[in-house]
Structures are given as C-alpha cells and as structure tokens.
Scaffold this motif. Sequence first.
Motif, mmCIF file in Angstrom:
data_model
loop_
_atom_site.group_PDB
_atom_site.id
_atom_site.type_symbol
_atom_site.label_atom_id
_atom_site.label_comp_id
_atom_site.label_asym_id
_atom_site.label_seq_id
_atom_site.Cartn_x
_atom_site.Cartn_y
_atom_site.Cartn_z
ATOM 1 N N UNK A 150 0.843 -1.206 0.000
ATOM 2 C CA UNK A 150 0.000 0.000 0.000
ATOM 3 C C UNK A 150 0.876 1.252 0.000
ATOM 4 N N UNK A 151 1.964 1.219 0.743
ATOM 5 C CA UNK A 151 2.837 2.399 0.798
ATOM 6 C C UNK A 151 3.592 2.571 -0.516
ATOM 7 N N UNK A 152 4.074 1.466 -1.062
ATOM 8 C CA UNK A 152 4.788 1.558 -2.354
ATOM 9 C C UNK A 152 3.893 2.208 -3.393
ATOM 10 N N UNK A 153 2.606 1.807 -3.385
ATOM 11 C CA UNK A 153 1.667 2.332 -4.368
ATOM 12 C C UNK A 153 1.461 3.834 -4.176
ATOM 13 N N UNK A 154 1.436 4.269 -2.912
ATOM 14 C CA UNK A 154 1.135 5.681 -2.641
ATOM 15 C C UNK A 154 2.379 6.565 -2.632
ATOM 16 N N UNK A 205 13.240 -3.741 -3.896
ATOM 17 C CA UNK A 205 12.974 -5.162 -3.653
ATOM 18 C C UNK A 205 11.581 -5.329 -3.038
ATOM 19 N N UNK A 206 10.667 -5.803 -3.857
ATOM 20 C CA UNK A 206 9.258 -5.858 -3.437
ATOM 21 C C UNK A 206 8.999 -6.879 -2.331
ATOM 22 N N UNK A 207 9.979 -7.748 -2.075
ATOM 23 C CA UNK A 207 9.750 -8.738 -1.019
ATOM 24 C C UNK A 207 10.177 -8.202 0.351
ATOM 25 N N UNK A 208 10.807 -7.030 0.330
ATOM 26 C CA UNK A 208 11.287 -6.484 1.618
ATOM 27 C C UNK A 208 10.170 -5.810 2.396
ATOM 28 N N UNK A 209 10.263 -5.913 3.725
ATOM 29 C CA UNK A 209 9.268 -5.265 4.572
ATOM 30 C C UNK A 209 9.950 -4.264 5.490
ATOM 31 N N UNK A 210 9.286 -3.137 5.687
ATOM 32 C CA UNK A 210 9.816 -2.154 6.634
ATOM 33 C C UNK A 210 9.290 -2.482 8.030
ATOM 34 N N UNK A 211 10.015 -2.065 9.063
ATOM 35 C CA UNK A 211 9.480 -2.275 10.414
ATOM 36 C C UNK A 211 8.154 -1.518 10.589
ATOM 37 N N UNK A 216 5.391 6.599 7.888
ATOM 38 C CA UNK A 216 5.248 6.996 6.483
ATOM 39 C C UNK A 216 3.769 7.148 6.136
ATOM 40 N N UNK A 217 2.955 6.200 6.616
ATOM 41 C CA UNK A 217 1.528 6.279 6.319
ATOM 42 C C UNK A 217 0.958 7.593 6.840
ATOM 43 N N UNK A 218 1.412 7.994 8.034
ATOM 44 C CA UNK A 218 0.932 9.253 8.618
ATOM 45 C C UNK A 218 1.361 10.415 7.728
ATOM 46 N N UNK A 263 -4.275 5.354 5.097
ATOM 47 C CA UNK A 263 -4.538 4.338 6.123
ATOM 48 C C UNK A 263 -4.110 2.979 5.581
ATOM 49 N N UNK A 264 -3.355 2.274 6.382
ATOM 50 C CA UNK A 264 -2.787 0.998 5.939
ATOM 51 C C UNK A 264 -3.806 -0.119 6.141
ATOM 52 N N UNK A 265 -3.780 -1.123 5.271
ATOM 53 C CA UNK A 265 -4.694 -2.248 5.502
ATOM 54 C C UNK A 265 -4.285 -2.975 6.785
ATOM 55 N N UNK A 266 -5.268 -3.312 7.604
ATOM 56 C CA UNK A 266 -4.939 -4.044 8.829
ATOM 57 C C UNK A 266 -4.660 -5.500 8.468
ATOM 58 N N UNK A 267 -3.574 -6.030 9.009
ATOM 59 C CA UNK A 267 -3.179 -7.410 8.734
ATOM 60 C C UNK A 267 -2.935 -8.156 10.048
ATOM 61 N N UNK A 268 -2.187 -7.514 10.928
ATOM 62 C CA UNK A 268 -1.876 -8.142 12.206
ATOM 63 C C UNK A 268 -2.958 -7.783 13.224
ATOM 64 N N UNK A 269 -3.056 -8.627 14.251
ATOM 65 C CA UNK A 269 -4.053 -8.362 15.297
ATOM 66 C C UNK A 269 -3.856 -6.964 15.874
ATOM 67 N N UNK A 270 -2.599 -6.579 16.070
ATOM 68 C CA UNK A 270 -2.299 -5.250 16.625
ATOM 69 C C UNK A 270 -2.839 -4.131 15.701
ATOM 70 N N UNK A 271 -2.822 -4.363 14.393
ATOM 71 C CA UNK A 271 -3.366 -3.351 13.471
ATOM 72 C C UNK A 271 -4.863 -3.145 13.726
#
Length: 564
Positions: free
Chosen positions: A275-279, A307-313, A320-322, A327-335
């Motif tokens: 989502x961030x890469x796209x925006x 590298x599209x397989x890399x993830x940021x912390x 960055x989203x802020x 708004x980032x898609x929620x994936x983890x329970x914490x999200x």
Amino acid sequence: MTPVVTRFAPSPTGHLHVGGARTALFCWAYARGHGGRFLLRIEDTDQKRSSEDAARGILEDLAWLGIHWDEGPTWVPRDSVAGLDAPPIGGDHRHVGPFFQARRLDIYNRHLDRMIEADLAYPAFDTAEELDALRREAAARKATFRYRRAPDYDRDACLRRYKAGEACVVRFRMPDEPVRVTDAVLGEIDFTEEHLDDFVLRKADGFPTYHLAVVVDDELMGVTHVLRGQEHLNNTPRHVALQRALGFRTPVYAHMPLIFNPDGSKMSKRDKDKAIRRAMPAAADTQASVMAATSLSPSDLATWLADKTRQLPTDALLSIARALDLSLPEIDVEDFRRSGYLPETLCNYLALLGWNPGLKNADGTDLERFDMAFLAEHFSLERIGRSNAKFDRDKLLAFNQAAIAALDPDDFEQRWREWCDRYDPDLPAILGDRFALAARAVQPRIRTLGQGREPIAFALIAEDAVRYDEKAVEKHLRKGDPTGLAVLRDFLPTLESLADFTPEAIDAAAKAFCESRSLGMGRLAQPLRVALTGSTVSPGLGETLGLIGRGGAARRIRRCLDSC
Ligand code: GLU
C-alpha cells in the motif's frame, strides 16, 4: 477416551497475523467445546528470526482477543520489566513444559540420539558448495531437488566424525513408500516419493528444525488435534513419517483454508508495504521528505523500493503512512486493535473465515453474529470449508459498528478510554471532564474506536478555527423569516442564562424556545450547528452544545453573528 488437547504454536518472528489468530481461536474453541485443554507453545527454534519481543506481542494479542490458554507461558504485559521466564501456567499439567522450544533442546537431542542409533536419522556433512552442485544437477534434469542419502554413504565413518564433534546437520531417513495423510477437512491425501526427501532434523547450529520440534512436542504434550493453516499441508507427510519412525501417535489433522484479500491476492504482512509503495510519490525529494518521518536512511529506502519482497518495520510503516495521510490495511491483530476493532467482534469475524455454524436466524438469514461461548459450543471440524476464505473488510466494519452501538454506554466509555490511553492519549487530555459526554455523542456515530475524533472534531478546535460551509450559511443563516441569524440572536440570551448546561436541559430549553415562537426545531438546530461547528452535521443539539460548553458556545455564536 483421551481428553482433547489442541495447541497453538506460533513462531515469534513478528506480530500475530489474523491467520494465526484464527488458528488460535479454532484450537481454543475445539478444546473448550470438547472439555479439553488448549496449549500455547512458542516455536522459537529459528534463532535468527525469533525474538522475545515478538513472543510477548503474541501473548499480549491473544490475551487481548480473549483466547486464553490452559497451559503455556505466563503472560506478562509488554511494558513490564519481568522476563518471560516466569513459571508456566497450567495447573496439573505443568510437567509438559517448558513451552519455549529453545528451552527444550535436550529433549530433542534425546530423541535424535535414539534415531541416529537406530539409523532412522544420520549426520550429513555436505558443504554449501556440494549442496549447490546437487541443486544445479537437479535443475539441469528439470527435476525438483530432493536430498536423499547417497547409496555409498559410509555410516561408520560419518558416525565417527559426528562423535568427534565435527559440524554437520542431522537428516531424517525418509522411507521410500508414499505417505498418506488423513485430514479431517481435506480427506485423504497421498504424498508420493517426489514430495519427500531426507529433510534436516537438526541444523548445524544445534537447534532442531521445525519438523523435529513440532513432532516431538506434539507427542510429549499429548496433543490430540492439530488445527493449522493449509500452508502447512506439505509439512504434514514429513511429520507423519517422523511420528512413525519415532513410534509416536499421529494426531488428528485439520488444515484450514488460506485467507485471501477480496482482490484474490493472499492476505499477507507485505500488504502494508504494498500500500505504501503504491502511494509513494515518484519524485526523489518528496520521497525524502516522507522518509524524514522515519529513521530510515536513503539507502534503506532505495533497497526497500527496489525489492518488493522487503518489509519495513511497523514503526516506519506507520510514520510513512501518517506522512502520506494513508490508512494501511490491517493485517496483524495489533493493526485491528489500533484501528479500534473490539476483540470480541474480531473473533466473531475471524471465526467465519473458513467456518460457519450452519444455523439460521429467525428471519431465515445465516446466523453469523455470536460470542465466544457460542463458538466454543458449536465449533466443529466438519464445518470447516475447503476453499479459500475471503477477508471482507466492509463486513467486519459492519460487525464492529453494530457491536459498538450495542454496548452498554458505560462499557463503551471505558473501552474507548482504554483505546485512547493506548493510541491517542491526547484526546482524553483535551476533553478532560467532557470525556463522558463525548463518549455518548460518539458511540452511535463510529464504526471503529479509532474514528472517535471525527463526530466531535468541532469540540477539539479553537473557536476561531471554525470554518463555515458557505452553502450551509446561505441556506440556514441568511434565508427564512426570521432568518437563521435572527433566530440565533434571539436564542443567545436563553442559552447564556440556562441554569443547568446539560444536554437534557439544553434540549428542553431549545424545544421550549421553538414552541414559544412556533418554529420547527430545525429552524433553530441547523443555524446553531452552522454557528458552532461550521456545518450542519453534528451530534444531537444538547450534546453538541454541551461539548463546546456555555462560554465557548456563546463566543462561537457571537463570532458567527459578526462574520456571516
Ligand atoms: N510454528 C508454526 C508457524 O508459526 C506452526 C506450526 C504448526 O502449527 O504446526 O507457522
């Protein structure tokens, strides 16, 4: 009959993903519904990728969801200084711990020694170059690489080197015959030779692989039912073959469907990065200003972008989203927690991903809303579906909105406060003793706790920051006989002289004012809303005024009379 024992066995390599939460929920429900026990085991044998912080996070997420384990590590809150080495919980069954695999190495080694002695497992000394050569050779034959013990393997020589302490891995001697897996959801599946290899049981670092640890622990912990995602299906023949070699029972397996996004892609932790890469703006200087919100260097950014397989912390993703107002898609329970979903609603929704109770409501629609007690009572392996589950965010939002609206108001206030304390501590500080009133105004108007600022945004700004919507001004303040402005001017003394400035007293005074002048309520309410908030959308009149307060309301009305 052996009592049912299920387990959730996360690897602490990151946050708890909704897929993991669903597995935990189903394991919990199955154990509860069958008078059994639900264990939690932390699979931290991958030393490089595991962390205590991630383990704490998973325990915390499970506790928040209300998925309580009967045996497993003791949960200590994330911000506590206590370590995770507190004695495990688990009443009479403590003897099956410890529940962190990294603390069970001697147990795995015992079983491994037994296997090596019986030539069911063997040390292998291949170098990385030798393994590469084997891989290349398989690729040239267009075959998938499967490691098998060479026909000329010299067992005695290898055992001598092993006993002398030479670095090596230990591999399983995979039997030649096919392995049949019986799955409670998918039926019988035969895995033939080409799926099977002499996989590694213990790595060169001395830690067991997932396969060995999981098989030994499921046996020693008395696990009777293994419920897990279909991504593990290909591991199961390995586990079954290993159980046979070790003389262990084979538990009942139930593999659950994968969870997909509505667009057909797999719901993955990478979706946030995507989502961030796209925006992300294309211009380098804008990128740099976005990244300034994080501690990432330009070279980190470049590597991540390339590298599209890399993830940021997570922290970097959130900053960055802020900065991008995204708004980032929620994936983890914490999200989901951060967005303001209620844990019981999330559990209810997760339970429908690949399962349904198969019951109807009185009106003939599918029964979909239920609580944990219902789930424990009705959950069954027979009703787990085989096809992929779709994660429908609109449906989850609708569930959450209904659940928030149905909360007892005091309960809502407390939960919203807890949410704010964790994610938006400024808000209760700004609202002060208006918090209870704000909760009342907010509850019927939000879908997630995170939306709480929106319906009361007008009360959080300075008086001179109110921007009047020109159309609303024209329609509600300048038109009519009397005009809205005239009504406001007329109402102001009533408002200022109110003895009691509660929503009830304000509403009653507004009603009496309108009746005495034969005005419809809208003729007062709408001009007031425009004057106080700038637009015609706001909570009830009494709540709106109450939130702004007597002095603030009067000043806002005067400012509007002067400037509109
Ligand atoms: N540790 C594995 C994982 O986190 C789960 C193993 C299992 O359920 O068998 O994916």
